[in-house]
Each structure stands twice: as C-alpha cells, then as structure tokens.
Design a protein around this motif. Structure first.
Motif, PDB file in Angstrom:
ATOM      1  N   GLU A 191       1.729   3.865 -12.347  1.00 18.37           N
ATOM      2  CA  GLU A 191       1.412   2.482 -12.706  1.00 18.37           C
ATOM      3  C   GLU A 191       0.818   1.746 -11.518  1.00 18.37           C
ATOM      4  OE1 GLU A 191       3.746  -1.533 -14.187  1.00 18.37           O
ATOM      5  OE2 GLU A 191       4.361   0.413 -15.011  1.00 18.37           O
ATOM      6  N   PHE A 192       1.358   1.986 -10.332  1.00 24.21           N
ATOM      7  CA  PHE A 192       0.823   1.361  -9.121  1.00 24.21           C
ATOM      8  C   PHE A 192      -0.653   1.730  -8.932  1.00 24.21           C
ATOM      9  CE2 PHE A 192      -0.043   2.561  -4.591  1.00 24.21           C
ATOM     10  CZ  PHE A 192      -0.400   1.286  -4.157  1.00 24.21           C
ATOM     11  N   LEU A 193      -0.977   2.992  -9.147  1.00 24.24           N
ATOM     12  CA  LEU A 193      -2.353   3.452  -8.968  1.00 24.24           C
ATOM     13  C   LEU A 193      -3.234   3.126 -10.173  1.00 24.24           C
ATOM     14  CD1 LEU A 193      -1.514   6.970  -7.484  1.00 24.24           C
ATOM     15  CD2 LEU A 193      -2.484   5.044  -6.218  1.00 24.24           C
ATOM     16  N   GLY A 194      -2.621   2.712 -11.285  1.00 24.00           N
ATOM     17  CA  GLY A 194      -3.393   2.465 -12.496  1.00 24.00           C
ATOM     18  C   GLY A 194      -4.013   3.753 -12.998  1.00 24.00           C
ATOM     19  N   ALA A 195      -3.204   4.813 -13.017  1.00 25.64           N
ATOM     20  CA  ALA A 195      -3.730   6.152 -13.297  1.00 25.64           C
ATOM     21  C   ALA A 195      -3.069   6.772 -14.514  1.00 25.64           C
ATOM     22  CB  ALA A 195      -3.521   7.052 -12.082  1.00 25.64           C
ATOM     23  N   VAL A 213      -3.862  -4.595   2.742  1.00 24.12           N
ATOM     24  CA  VAL A 213      -2.874  -5.660   2.559  1.00 24.12           C
ATOM     25  C   VAL A 213      -2.677  -5.947   1.062  1.00 24.12           C
ATOM     26  CG1 VAL A 213      -2.397  -8.114   2.914  1.00 24.12           C
ATOM     27  CG2 VAL A 213      -3.241  -6.722   4.814  1.00 24.12           C
ATOM     28  N   SER A 214      -3.787  -6.043   0.309  1.00 24.32           N
ATOM     29  CA  SER A 214      -3.696  -6.311  -1.127  1.00 24.32           C
ATOM     30  C   SER A 214      -2.987  -5.170  -1.848  1.00 24.32           C
ATOM     31  CB  SER A 214      -5.092  -6.515  -1.715  1.00 24.32           C
ATOM     32  OG  SER A 214      -5.731  -7.646  -1.151  1.00 24.32           O
ATOM     33  N   ALA A 215      -3.305  -3.921  -1.457  1.00 26.93           N
ATOM     34  CA  ALA A 215      -2.653  -2.767  -2.077  1.00 26.93           C
ATOM     35  C   ALA A 215      -1.164  -2.733  -1.745  1.00 26.93           C
ATOM     36  CB  ALA A 215      -3.331  -1.479  -1.630  1.00 26.93           C
ATOM     37  N   THR A 216      -0.796  -3.140  -0.545  1.00 20.99           N
ATOM     38  CA  THR A 216       0.615  -3.188  -0.156  1.00 20.99           C
ATOM     39  C   THR A 216       1.369  -4.217  -0.990  1.00 20.99           C
ATOM     40  OG1 THR A 216       0.137  -2.487   2.119  1.00 20.99           O
ATOM     41  CG2 THR A 216       2.221  -3.637   1.747  1.00 20.99           C
ATOM     42  N   GLN A 217       0.744  -5.367  -1.229  1.00 15.10           N
ATOM     43  CA  GLN A 217       1.375  -6.388  -2.074  1.00 15.10           C
ATOM     44  C   GLN A 217       1.551  -5.873  -3.501  1.00 15.10           C
ATOM     45  OE1 GLN A 217       2.732  -9.130  -1.104  1.00 15.10           O
ATOM     46  NE2 GLN A 217       1.999  -9.107   1.023  1.00 15.10           N
ATOM     47  N   LEU A 240       7.395  -1.846  -6.931  1.00 20.51           N
ATOM     48  CA  LEU A 240       8.723  -1.437  -6.479  1.00 20.51           C
ATOM     49  C   LEU A 240       9.779  -2.402  -7.011  1.00 20.51           C
ATOM     50  CD1 LEU A 240       7.954  -0.424  -2.778  1.00 20.51           C
ATOM     51  CD2 LEU A 240       8.879   1.094  -4.522  1.00 20.51           C
ATOM     52  N   ALA A 241       9.465  -3.684  -6.989  1.00 21.24           N
ATOM     53  CA  ALA A 241      10.411  -4.685  -7.492  1.00 21.24           C
ATOM     54  C   ALA A 241      10.579  -4.548  -9.007  1.00 21.24           C
ATOM     55  CB  ALA A 241       9.914  -6.082  -7.131  1.00 21.24           C
ATOM     56  N   LYS A 242       9.480  -4.290  -9.718  1.00 24.36           N
ATOM     57  CA  LYS A 242       9.536  -4.161 -11.170  1.00 24.36           C
ATOM     58  C   LYS A 242      10.447  -3.004 -11.576  1.00 24.36           C
ATOM     59  CE  LYS A 242       6.659  -3.040 -15.187  1.00 24.36           C
ATOM     60  NZ  LYS A 242       5.282  -2.781 -15.685  1.00 24.36           N
ATOM     61  N   TYR A 243      10.358  -1.895 -10.867  1.00 22.07           N
ATOM     62  CA  TYR A 243      11.152  -0.718 -11.211  1.00 22.07           C
ATOM     63  C   TYR A 243      12.496  -0.693 -10.479  1.00 22.07           C
ATOM     64  CZ  TYR A 243       7.490   1.528 -13.953  1.00 22.07           C
ATOM     65  OH  TYR A 243       6.575   1.829 -14.933  1.00 22.07           O
ATOM     66  N   ASP A 244      12.771  -1.769  -9.731  1.00 23.30           N
ATOM     67  CA  ASP A 244      14.035  -1.875  -9.004  1.00 23.30           C
ATOM     68  C   ASP A 244      14.259  -0.659  -8.105  1.00 23.30           C
ATOM     69  OD1 ASP A 244      16.384  -3.090  -8.209  1.00 23.30           O
ATOM     70  OD2 ASP A 244      17.591  -2.176  -9.782  1.00 23.30           O
ATOM     71  N   ILE A 245      13.215  -0.334  -7.316  1.00 23.59           N
ATOM     72  CA  ILE A 245      13.308   0.756  -6.346  1.00 23.59           C
ATOM     73  C   ILE A 245      13.300   0.123  -4.958  1.00 23.59           C
ATOM     74  CG2 ILE A 245      12.245   2.878  -5.477  1.00 23.59           C
ATOM     75  CD1 ILE A 245      10.900   3.214  -8.172  1.00 23.59           C
ATOM     76  N   PRO A 246      14.471  -0.048  -4.327  1.00 26.11           N
ATOM     77  CA  PRO A 246      14.555  -0.723  -3.026  1.00 26.11           C
ATOM     78  C   PRO A 246      14.145   0.216  -1.886  1.00 26.11           C
ATOM     79  CG  PRO A 246      16.724  -0.023  -3.697  1.00 26.11           C
ATOM     80  CD  PRO A 246      15.798   0.380  -4.811  1.00 26.11           C
ATOM     81  N   GLU A 247      12.886   0.573  -1.848  1.00 26.57           N
ATOM     82  CA  GLU A 247      12.420   1.611  -0.926  1.00 26.57           C
ATOM     83  C   GLU A 247      11.835   0.981   0.336  1.00 26.57           C
ATOM     84  OE1 GLU A 247      12.182   5.713  -0.175  1.00 26.57           O
ATOM     85  OE2 GLU A 247      12.851   4.775  -2.025  1.00 26.57           O
ATOM     86  N   GLU A 248      12.619   0.924   1.404  1.00 29.41           N
ATOM     87  CA  GLU A 248      12.107   0.447   2.679  1.00 29.41           C
ATOM     88  C   GLU A 248      11.266   1.545   3.324  1.00 29.41           C
ATOM     89  OE1 GLU A 248      14.878  -2.605   4.878  1.00 29.41           O
ATOM     90  OE2 GLU A 248      15.980  -0.756   4.481  1.00 29.41           O
ATOM     91  N   GLY A 249      10.426   1.151   4.249  1.00 28.35           N
ATOM     92  CA  GLY A 249       9.639   2.143   4.969  1.00 28.35           C
ATOM     93  C   GLY A 249       8.339   1.567   5.480  1.00 28.35           C
ATOM     94  N   ASP A 253      18.413 -11.446   1.369  1.00 35.44           N
ATOM     95  CA  ASP A 253      18.748 -11.647  -0.041  1.00 35.44           C
ATOM     96  C   ASP A 253      18.664 -10.357  -0.848  1.00 35.44           C
ATOM     97  OD1 ASP A 253      16.061 -11.259   0.085  1.00 35.44           O
ATOM     98  OD2 ASP A 253      15.502 -13.035  -1.095  1.00 35.44           O
ATOM     99  N   GLY A 254      18.384  -9.258  -0.163  1.00 34.08           N
ATOM    100  CA  GLY A 254      18.310  -7.965  -0.833  1.00 34.08           C
ATOM    101  C   GLY A 254      16.978  -7.676  -1.477  1.00 34.08           C
ATOM    102  N   ALA A 255      16.017  -8.592  -1.337  1.00 36.51           N
ATOM    103  CA  ALA A 255      14.690  -8.398  -1.921  1.00 36.51           C
ATOM    104  C   ALA A 255      13.748  -7.762  -0.901  1.00 36.51           C
ATOM    105  CB  ALA A 255      14.123  -9.724  -2.400  1.00 36.51           C
ATOM    106  N   LEU A 256      12.855  -6.920  -1.399  1.00 38.01           N
ATOM    107  CA  LEU A 256      11.869  -6.308  -0.520  1.00 38.01           C
ATOM    108  C   LEU A 256      10.820  -7.323  -0.112  1.00 38.01           C
ATOM    109  CD1 LEU A 256      11.042  -2.778  -2.014  1.00 38.01           C
ATOM    110  CD2 LEU A 256      11.948  -3.241   0.261  1.00 38.01           C
ATOM    111  N   THR A 257      10.394  -7.234   1.129  1.00 39.76           N
ATOM    112  CA  THR A 257       9.319  -8.076   1.626  1.00 39.76           C
ATOM    113  C   THR A 257       8.389  -7.225   2.473  1.00 39.76           C
ATOM    114  OG1 THR A 257       8.816 -10.140   2.787  1.00 39.76           O
ATOM    115  CG2 THR A 257      10.547  -8.765   3.718  1.00 39.76           C
TER     116      THR A 257
END
Length: 337
Positions: free
Chosen positions: A190-194, A88-92, A98-107, A18-22
């Motif tokens: 924002e991810f790091l809360g920094a 695992v929590s940090a990955t979520q 990534l979804a909020k900023y619409d950055i489809p970054e696989e890896g 569906d084009g969404a990151l998981t």
C-alpha cells in the motif's frame, strides 16, 4: 564492486513520548565519503542475494493524488522535484502507512539512487539500529549504534531503467517480505501503491515441474536424468549466489545436447514460464530432492536414492528404506532395547 552512486540520504523514525511515531528528516544529502559508499555497496549486495523478494508493479488506480508514491517518483524522475524533497515526502507517506497499520517501527529510513552494471536503481527502506559495545583509542568502552544490513526487513528497490524503457514489465519493482508476514506485506504494498507482479516462487516451481515432465516424456535414462538435474541445480545455485536471473535457455543447455532445443520448445508450448526470472532457493530443492511432511512425519532424501536404497510402492503407499542413517539408527535402538 563497482557502483556509481548519485544520491544518499537518511531520515529517522522514532517514537515520541506520546507513543506516536514521528519523523526527523535531514535537509541535505550525505557526502559520498568511504563509509557512505560502503553502506550503499552493502545494501546492494545484500539485497541482490535475498531470496525472499516479491515483485510488483505500480497499480493503475483512479484518482491518484499528489502524495502517492508513484506520483512522487514520477516527479523526481521528471526533475520536477529534487532528491531531498522526494525522500522527505516519501518518508512522510511511510509514516502515515505505519500509523494506519499500527506498526510502531522505529529506525532509519534510507534512500539511495545508484547505477550498477548499467542499470539505474532507487533503493529505499527502513533499517533497524542495534546497540553494540566498542573499544575507543584510549582503551575505554562505549556504546554505539550500528546497522545490521543482513537483517533488512522493510526494503524496496525500483529498477528505473526497466521502468522507463519497459513500463509494461511485471518486475521493475521489488521488495523484501517482512518478518511479520502478510500484515507487513500488505502495508508495504500500500505504501508503494503497488500490486503483485512476477510470481518468483511460481516460476521456479513451474521450471521444476517442466523439467520433471520433460524427462519423463523423453524417457531419459536414469543416469542422464539425474546428471541433467544436478547440472541445472548447480547453474541455478550459481545464479542465486550471484543475484542473477535464471535463463530458460541456459537451463536447456544443461540437458544432453540433442535434448536442449526440444526442452526449450517444450517449455514454450506447455508452460507459462518467463524467459528469465529470479531463483528461489526453496522451490529449487525439488530438482534433486524429494521433500514432504505431514502427520508428524518429515521426509527428505536425494532423488538419486529412489529405486536404489529407497523404494516406493504406490499400491500400498509405503516407502522402504535400506540403510538407515547412523544417528537415527542409534535413537531407534535405544527405544527397542
């Protein structure tokens, strides 16, 4: 290289149909076999040598939730949660940003905790995978995925030792500036809360400015001034290559003996320099070169040439150059012939 590695784990971010990151997460840490140790050593060494790092501190935000990165880290440090749960929590959380900023970054998301020269670190980030072709033992060809660590883009590191011993420090958290510019920097912060901490580039520019001002104020002879700056540049280059900080006292020691203490006092009284800070290759060019661009003109020349082959007249705002570089002269001669 001598690293004491404690934990390593990988998770996978991929685009669904569906084009969404998981996120596909592991339930166990990687065993510290040779290849895993080599990966962490590569990550550490490459990160140390990166000059495009930004420094930050955890923001003192009100109403922090249980899912912000600082809380997750604090829970891990306090042994309330294990390394796997933390990762695992940090990955979520990373997936959400990534979804909020619409950055489809696989890896592949990597988390590792290790000690280097008595300092505890947690490094985490997103590594891209590249496809390459390899030769099998049976002389066949097959495709394999590999990490190109030298191209790391989304990577952060927390100096746990400094964070725990000096929580008021402005440089216990660092991250590499992303290739997408400000958008990626904002997302990662924002991810790091920094929020912004030590300004590495500004510290380096202030050092160059302070050195120039001191040489002028002390009326150093041209030879002493150029020699001192070359020694400072050599020292800074060594620190950059080693991934070590510039020490202001060590910079002062590069000046003539009778001026060393004077320079340190001069910096302390007039410039807001930290006692030590990471080197910035771009900012340090000003030690031995004059560089400028604008209006279609790009100029760069060694400082020692000013007053010899290159002369500046402030009244007419002109530079006179004697001895044009051969390749430029050839081009100009073709035009006028």
């Amino acid at each position: 290289m001598s690293l004491r590695i404690e934990h390593v784990i990988l998770h996978h971010l991929r685009l669904g149909q569906d084009g969404a990151l998981t996120a596909d997460t592991r339930g166990e840490e990687l065993h510290l076999r040779e290849q895993v140790v080599h990966l962490v050593e590569q990550l550490h060494q490459t990160y140390q040598q990166k000059s495009n790092k930004s420094y930050a501190v955890f923001a003192q935000a009100e109403g922090e939730g249980t899912d912000d990165f600082k809380t997750l880290l604090t829970s891990f440090i306090g042994k309330e949660t294990g390394f796997i749960s933390f990762s695992v929590s940090a990955t979520q959380l990373l997936l959400e940003k990534l979804a909020k900023y619409d950055i489809p970054e696989e890896g592949v998301v990597v988390f590792c905790k290790y000690n280097a020269i008595g300092v505890d670190y947690i490094m985490l980030g997103l590594l891209g995978r590249e496809l390459s072709i390899t030769l099998t033992p049976s002389l066949d060809i097959e495709e394999v995925n590999h990490f190109d660590v030298s191209k790391m883009q989304l990577m952060a590191r927390i100096d746990l030792t400094e964070y725990q011993l000096s929580p008021s420090s402005n440089r216990y958290l660092s991250f590499i500036k992303g290739r997408a510019g400000r958008k990626v920097a904002d997302f990662f912060m924002e991810f790091l809360g920094a929020e912004e901490g030590l300004d590495q580039a500004m510290q380096n520019r202030l050092l160059v400015k302070a050195l120039n001002a001191f040489c002028q104020e002390e009326s150093l002879a041209t030879e002493d001034r150029l020699e001192s700056k070359e020694r400072v540049q050599s020292y800074c280059k060594e620190q950059l290559q080693a991934g070590e900080d510039i020490e202001v006292k060590a910079v002062a020691a590069c000046l003539p003996d009778e001026k060393s203490d004077d320079f340190y006092a001069f910096v302390e009284s007039q410039y807001g320099l930290a006692d030590s800070f990471p080197p910035s290759r771009a900012a340090l060019k000003g030690l031995t070169k004059y560089v400028g661009s604008g209006g279609g003109v790009n100029l760069s020349f060694d400082a020692k040439l000013l007053g010899e082959r290159i002369h500046y007249d402030p009244k007419t705002d002109t530079l006179t150059l004697q001895g044009i570089p051969p390749n430029l002269r050839d081009q100009l001669q073709q035009v006028v012939e």
